[in-house]
Write a protein that holds these residues in place. Structure first.
Motif, PDB file in Angstrom:
ATOM      1  N   PRO A  30       0.794  -1.218   0.000  1.00 13.21           N
ATOM      2  CA  PRO A  30       0.000   0.000   0.000  1.00 13.21           C
ATOM      3  C   PRO A  30       0.833   1.278   0.000  1.00 13.21           C
ATOM      4  CG  PRO A  30       0.126  -0.822   2.230  1.00 13.21           C
ATOM      5  CD  PRO A  30       0.901  -1.789   1.353  1.00 13.21           C
ATOM      6  N   SER A  31       2.159   1.165   0.001  1.00 14.49           N
ATOM      7  CA  SER A  31       3.007   2.361   0.120  1.00 14.49           C
ATOM      8  C   SER A  31       3.075   3.175  -1.169  1.00 14.49           C
ATOM      9  CB  SER A  31       4.429   1.960   0.524  1.00 14.49           C
ATOM     10  OG  SER A  31       5.067   1.282  -0.541  1.00 14.49           O
ATOM     11  N   ASN A  32       2.642   2.593  -2.286  1.00 16.55           N
ATOM     12  CA  ASN A  32       2.713   3.243  -3.605  1.00 16.55           C
ATOM     13  C   ASN A  32       4.137   3.598  -3.999  1.00 16.55           C
ATOM     14  OD1 ASN A  32      -0.002   3.086  -4.252  1.00 16.55           O
ATOM     15  ND2 ASN A  32      -0.469   4.955  -3.133  1.00 16.55           N
ATOM     16  N   GLN A  33       5.104   2.823  -3.523  1.00 20.03           N
ATOM     17  CA  GLN A  33       6.504   3.046  -3.875  1.00 20.03           C
ATOM     18  C   GLN A  33       6.848   2.223  -5.118  1.00 20.03           C
ATOM     19  OE1 GLN A  33       9.342   3.604  -1.023  1.00 20.03           O
ATOM     20  NE2 GLN A  33      10.964   3.599  -2.530  1.00 20.03           N
ATOM     21  N   PRO A  34       7.447   2.858  -6.121  1.00 19.32           N
ATOM     22  CA  PRO A  34       7.820   2.098  -7.321  1.00 19.32           C
ATOM     23  C   PRO A  34       9.011   1.181  -7.052  1.00 19.32           C
ATOM     24  CG  PRO A  34       8.286   4.457  -7.610  1.00 19.32           C
ATOM     25  CD  PRO A  34       7.714   4.279  -6.251  1.00 19.32           C
ATOM     26  N   LEU A  35       9.020   0.076  -7.769  1.00 15.59           N
ATOM     27  CA  LEU A  35      10.178  -0.808  -7.746  1.00 15.59           C
ATOM     28  C   LEU A  35      10.411  -1.319  -9.150  1.00 15.59           C
ATOM     29  CD1 LEU A  35       9.403  -4.131  -7.850  1.00 15.59           C
ATOM     30  CD2 LEU A  35       8.565  -3.604  -5.601  1.00 15.59           C
ATOM     31  N   VAL A  36      11.670  -1.596  -9.438  1.00 17.27           N
ATOM     32  CA  VAL A  36      12.022  -2.209 -10.707  1.00 17.27           C
ATOM     33  C   VAL A  36      12.320  -3.668 -10.391  1.00 17.27           C
ATOM     34  CG1 VAL A  36      14.472  -1.559 -10.574  1.00 17.27           C
ATOM     35  CG2 VAL A  36      13.465  -2.096 -12.782  1.00 17.27           C
ATOM     36  N   LEU A  37      11.827  -4.547 -11.223  1.00 17.23           N
ATOM     37  CA  LEU A  37      12.006  -5.972 -11.013  1.00 17.23           C
ATOM     38  C   LEU A  37      12.963  -6.513 -12.057  1.00 17.23           C
ATOM     39  CD1 LEU A  37      11.175  -8.520  -9.460  1.00 17.23           C
ATOM     40  CD2 LEU A  37       9.296  -8.786 -11.100  1.00 17.23           C
ATOM     41  N   LEU A  38      14.050  -7.122 -11.582  1.00 16.78           N
ATOM     42  CA  LEU A  38      15.021  -7.765 -12.457  1.00 16.78           C
ATOM     43  C   LEU A  38      14.856  -9.275 -12.332  1.00 16.78           C
ATOM     44  CD1 LEU A  38      18.198  -5.679 -11.531  1.00 16.78           C
ATOM     45  CD2 LEU A  38      16.541  -5.242 -13.342  1.00 16.78           C
TER      46      LEU A  38
END
Length: 167
Positions: free
Chosen positions: A14-22
């Motif tokens: 729920p933090s709405n923080q973006p992440l990139v997935l490798l």
């Protein structure tokens, strides 16, 4: 070093923080890296083929490197310290320049060039998502496999915190 590829950018709830997935190019481990919104946009734009009307910062960097007669040959994710990922841009003459992982990934997608991750980083922060085909006896159900993989990763994201990647 293990070659990885960018799967995409996600928003962690729920933090709405973006992440990139490798993802390991020849393996099952995934590496989620929390990043800032501008870097998430820079990575997503390239993956979606969006060309902004003016060059973004990462486009400028790639153009400056080329104008200087240099070539970026690879990007390396070298370490993770207190949930901060460190990377290097590697030039054809062997020179390396330190970078935030998110910026290095945005540059790598623009060049384009291969992305490598240190074994230790994947060992500490990588998440293994089992291949459902192997579990199901390799029956060829690729749609089901993808759904199971996404479900497993969503379950992982629901419970993970950035602090989980601290040493």
């Amino acid at each position: 070093m293990i070659e990885v590829e960018v799967v995409g950018v996600r928003i962690e709830l729920p933090s709405n923080q973006p992440l990139v997935l490798l993802r390991e190019s020849s393996g099952e481990r995934h590496l989620p890296i929390w990043i800032g919104a501008p870097e998430a946009s820079a990575i997503a734009f390239v993956q979606q083929g969006i060309v902004p009307p003016r060059p973004m910062t990462h486009d400028l960097l790639v153009d400056v490197v080329a104008a200087a007669g240099k070539v970026i040959t690879e990007v390396r994710i070298t370490s993770v310290e207190d949930t901060v990922y460190h990377a290097q841009l590697v030039f054809s003459d062997g020179v390396t320049v330190g970078s935030r992982a998110s910026d290095a990934l945005a540059v790598a997608l623009r060049v384009p060039c291969p992305i490598f991750c240190a074994d230790e980083v994947l060992a500490v922060a990588g998440v293994e998502i089992a291949d459902a085909d192997a579990e199901d006896g390799a029956d060829g159900a690729t749609g089901e496999t993808a759904e199971k993989e996404v479900l497993q990763f969503r379950e992982f994201l629901a419970d993970v915190e950035p602090e989980d990647f601290e040493r």
